[in-house]
Motif scaffolding. Structure first.
Motif, PDB file in Angstrom:
ATOM      1  N   SER A 227       0.835  -1.204   0.000  1.00 57.94           N
ATOM      2  CA  SER A 227       0.000   0.000   0.000  1.00 57.94           C
ATOM      3  C   SER A 227       0.867   1.249   0.000  1.00 57.94           C
ATOM      4  N   LEU A 228       1.918   1.241   0.824  1.00 55.26           N
ATOM      5  CA  LEU A 228       2.812   2.397   0.876  1.00 55.26           C
ATOM      6  C   LEU A 228       3.562   2.574  -0.438  1.00 55.26           C
ATOM      7  N   ILE A 229       4.006   1.468  -1.044  1.00 53.90           N
ATOM      8  CA  ILE A 229       4.690   1.557  -2.339  1.00 53.90           C
ATOM      9  C   ILE A 229       3.764   2.117  -3.411  1.00 53.90           C
ATOM     10  N   THR A 230       2.505   1.681  -3.388  1.00 56.91           N
ATOM     11  CA  THR A 230       1.536   2.183  -4.366  1.00 56.91           C
ATOM     12  C   THR A 230       1.319   3.686  -4.211  1.00 56.91           C
ATOM     13  N   LEU A 231       1.151   4.144  -2.955  1.00 61.78           N
ATOM     14  CA  LEU A 231       0.931   5.574  -2.716  1.00 61.78           C
ATOM     15  C   LEU A 231       2.126   6.403  -3.175  1.00 61.78           C
ATOM     16  N   LYS A 232       3.335   5.961  -2.833  1.00 67.12           N
ATOM     17  CA  LYS A 232       4.514   6.726  -3.217  1.00 67.12           C
ATOM     18  C   LYS A 232       4.755   6.677  -4.725  1.00 67.12           C
ATOM     19  N   SER A 233       4.369   5.577  -5.367  1.00 68.31           N
ATOM     20  CA  SER A 233       4.475   5.518  -6.830  1.00 68.31           C
ATOM     21  C   SER A 233       3.530   6.525  -7.473  1.00 68.31           C
ATOM     22  N   GLU A 234       2.311   6.637  -6.943  1.00 65.10           N
ATOM     23  CA  GLU A 234       1.363   7.624  -7.471  1.00 65.10           C
ATOM     24  C   GLU A 234       1.881   9.042  -7.260  1.00 65.10           C
ATOM     25  N   LEU A 235       2.465   9.303  -6.067  1.00 62.74           N
ATOM     26  CA  LEU A 235       3.032  10.623  -5.806  1.00 62.74           C
ATOM     27  C   LEU A 235       4.165  10.927  -6.778  1.00 62.74           C
ATOM     28  N   ALA A 236       5.047   9.964  -6.990  1.00 65.39           N
ATOM     29  CA  ALA A 236       6.159  10.178  -7.917  1.00 65.39           C
ATOM     30  C   ALA A 236       5.654  10.448  -9.327  1.00 65.39           C
ATOM     31  N   GLY A 237       4.612   9.739  -9.733  1.00 67.35           N
ATOM     32  CA  GLY A 237       4.053   9.968 -11.068  1.00 67.35           C
ATOM     33  C   GLY A 237       3.470  11.361 -11.222  1.00 67.35           C
ATOM     34  N   ARG A 238       2.811  11.870 -10.150  1.00 62.21           N
ATOM     35  CA  ARG A 238       2.233  13.208 -10.242  1.00 62.21           C
ATOM     36  C   ARG A 238       3.313  14.304 -10.219  1.00 62.21           C
ATOM     37  N   GLN A 249      13.023  11.548  -4.682  1.00 59.97           N
ATOM     38  CA  GLN A 249      12.946  11.219  -3.266  1.00 59.97           C
ATOM     39  C   GLN A 249      11.889  10.159  -2.996  1.00 59.97           C
ATOM     40  N   GLN A 250      10.752  10.274  -3.690  1.00 65.69           N
ATOM     41  CA  GLN A 250       9.699   9.270  -3.538  1.00 65.69           C
ATOM     42  C   GLN A 250      10.164   7.904  -4.044  1.00 65.69           C
ATOM     43  N   ARG A 256      13.536   1.984  -0.364  1.00 61.17           N
ATOM     44  CA  ARG A 256      13.744   1.677   1.056  1.00 61.17           C
ATOM     45  C   ARG A 256      12.633   0.793   1.599  1.00 61.17           C
ATOM     46  N   VAL A 257      11.382   1.130   1.263  1.00 59.15           N
ATOM     47  CA  VAL A 257      10.241   0.344   1.757  1.00 59.15           C
ATOM     48  C   VAL A 257      10.290  -1.079   1.210  1.00 59.15           C
ATOM     49  N   SER A 258      10.627  -1.223  -0.063  1.00 63.39           N
ATOM     50  CA  SER A 258      10.665  -2.565  -0.665  1.00 63.39           C
ATOM     51  C   SER A 258      11.781  -3.406  -0.046  1.00 63.39           C
ATOM     52  N   ARG A 259      12.936  -2.787   0.235  1.00 62.77           N
ATOM     53  CA  ARG A 259      14.019  -3.537   0.869  1.00 62.77           C
ATOM     54  C   ARG A 259      13.630  -3.970   2.281  1.00 62.77           C
ATOM     55  N   GLN A 260      12.997  -3.056   3.026  1.00 61.41           N
ATOM     56  CA  GLN A 260      12.564  -3.413   4.373  1.00 61.41           C
ATOM     57  C   GLN A 260      11.493  -4.497   4.329  1.00 61.41           C
ATOM     58  N   ALA A 261      10.608  -4.425   3.337  1.00 59.78           N
ATOM     59  CA  ALA A 261       9.577  -5.458   3.198  1.00 59.78           C
ATOM     60  C   ALA A 261      10.217  -6.820   2.938  1.00 59.78           C
TER      61      ALA A 261
END
Length: 411
Positions: A227-238, A249-250, A256-261
């Motif tokens: 969910s967090l990856i999806t939100l940050k991907s949408e932010l990066a796209g905008r 940065q996004q 970082r989130v994917s590595r921690q996951a």
């Protein structure tokens, strides 16, 4: 999540007993032989007691009887021994049909009486084998009557045979002792079977519990992280192409989130994953900010000396699941997280101003309730005071010191 002590002890006992079973070639008690070697060993143990058949065999070999009597006696003895071995050898490993057992017992009883009366006192020993067969195949309630009755029948048959007084009196104790000893062995066999089945059940439950733990961990870990990856991907796209630095940065946050996951999934698979409230509060702040939801976390302290590790882990999972649901499903603009002391429990409350719950609970809340139950806690959900949705997770505290958190009246 750590296993309860009783669960670890049961699993260790199961492994030790399995290793002990594998270390010997002898057949397990109450279990049919697995191979020819085990069958031979079991037959040898039973065959030792066939040495007492030497008296009837010697009587036939001495030539005291006519040829027809000798042949009939040999055939009768062969049938008697065959049925006896079938009853004792087969029934102690695998139950036979009741009708088959009763027919077999009736046949050897009749043969014992007929052969004793017609061929002489040397055949009284057959009654001892009948008592042993009674103890081996009959329920304890019936065996406690059948064995003395068979011994009495042996005495009665001995009275009809001239010169058998000494032998008859010598066989009374073996008949009673052998029958009741075999009855005790049968009870031990049944108990061993029950223990073996219980051991197998423990192994199955352990496997099911491990699968359930892994399913809960992966659901909660991947649901939050994706969910967090999806939100940050949408932010990066905008942000592209007008704000490339912020988009970068996004993207870095996504990495970082994917590595921690990935680390969390490895820990969950190995069984060492236990989240903390401090880490989950930091993750909640990041996830809510990425979703554009105002986070109110100022009443969520993270230092709780009276909160045991297992209970803290359960509350941390509750916080992760609640924030994930707020981000994915609520459509909320504000989310508040509080930690309060309610009686002997620490209560985690997550409230949002979104659209509220629609429909039954999903797998996440169901698994969360199971986690809290394992930690002696409980889960409460419902609409908020001003709309939205409220989740309350309660876990017991250890009263070794005072808990420096905000107190709230018990609802």
């Amino acid at each position: 999540m750590n296993r309860p002590t009783w669960w670890r002890d049961a699993s260790a006992a199961y492994d030790a007993s399995r290793a002990a079973d594998d270390a010997t070639d002898a057949p397990a008690i109450g279990q049919s032989p697995d191979n020819r070697r085990q069958a031979l060993i079991k037959l040898l143990w039973i065959g030792i007691w066939m040495a007492y058949m030497g008296a009837p065999v010697s009587d036939l070999a001495d030539g005291h009887h006519t040829v027809p009597a000798t042949v009939s006696g040999a055939l009768g003895l062969l049938v008697f021994v065959s049925i006896y071995l079938l009853l004792v050898f087969r029934h102690t490993g695998r139950d036979m049909a009741r009708a088959t057992v009763h027919r077999g017992l009736g046949t050897i009883c009749a043969l014992a009486v007929i052969l004793t009366i017609t061929l002489g006192d040397a055949w009284l020993v057959l009654a001892v084998y009948v008592s042993v067969a009674f103890g081996a195949v009959l329920p304890t309630r019936l065996a406690r009557w059948a064995i003395p009755l068979n011994t009495a029948a042996m005495v009665g048959a001995g009275l009809l045979v001239r010169g058998s007084d000494d032998l008859m009196s010598a066989l009374v104790v073996p008949s009673l002792l052998g029958g009741f000893a075999m009855s005790a062995v049968r009870q031990m066999v049944r108990t061993t079977r029950a223990l073996r089945e219980a051991r197998a059940t423990v192994a199955q439950l352990a496997a099911n519990e491990e699968r359930l733990r892994l399913a809960r961990d992966l659901h909660d870990l991947l649901g939050h992280s994706l969910s967090l990856i999806t939100l940050k991907s949408e932010l990066a796209g905008r942000m592209l192409p007008g704000r490339p630095e912020q988009a970068a940065q996004q993207v870095a946050d996504i990495e970082r989130v994917s590595r921690q996951a990935l680390v969390d999934v490895r820990e969950a698979v190995s069984g060492f994953r236990r989240p903390t409230l401090e880490a989950e509060l930091a993750g909640a702040r990041t996830a809510l900010a990425a979703a554009g939801i105002t986070a109110d976390l100022h009443r969520a302290g993270v230092h709780h000396p009276d909160l045991p590790p297992d209970q803290e882990g359960a509350l941390a999972w509750a916080l992760r699941e609640a924030v994930t649901n707020v981000v994915r499903h609520s459509g909320a603009r504000r989310c508040a997280v509080t930690l309060t002391e309610v009686g002997d429990d620490l209560c985690l409350t997550v409230t949002d101003d979104g659209r509220g719950a629609t429909g039954p609970h999903g797998n996440g809340l169901t698994g969360l309730a199971e986690r809290l139950q394992l930690a002696d806690g409980r889960l409460e959900t419902g609409p908020g005071d001003h709309g939205g949705f409220t989740l309350r997770a309660l876990a017991p505290l250890s009263r070794s010191a005072h808990l420096p958190v905000e107190s709230a009246p018990e609802p």
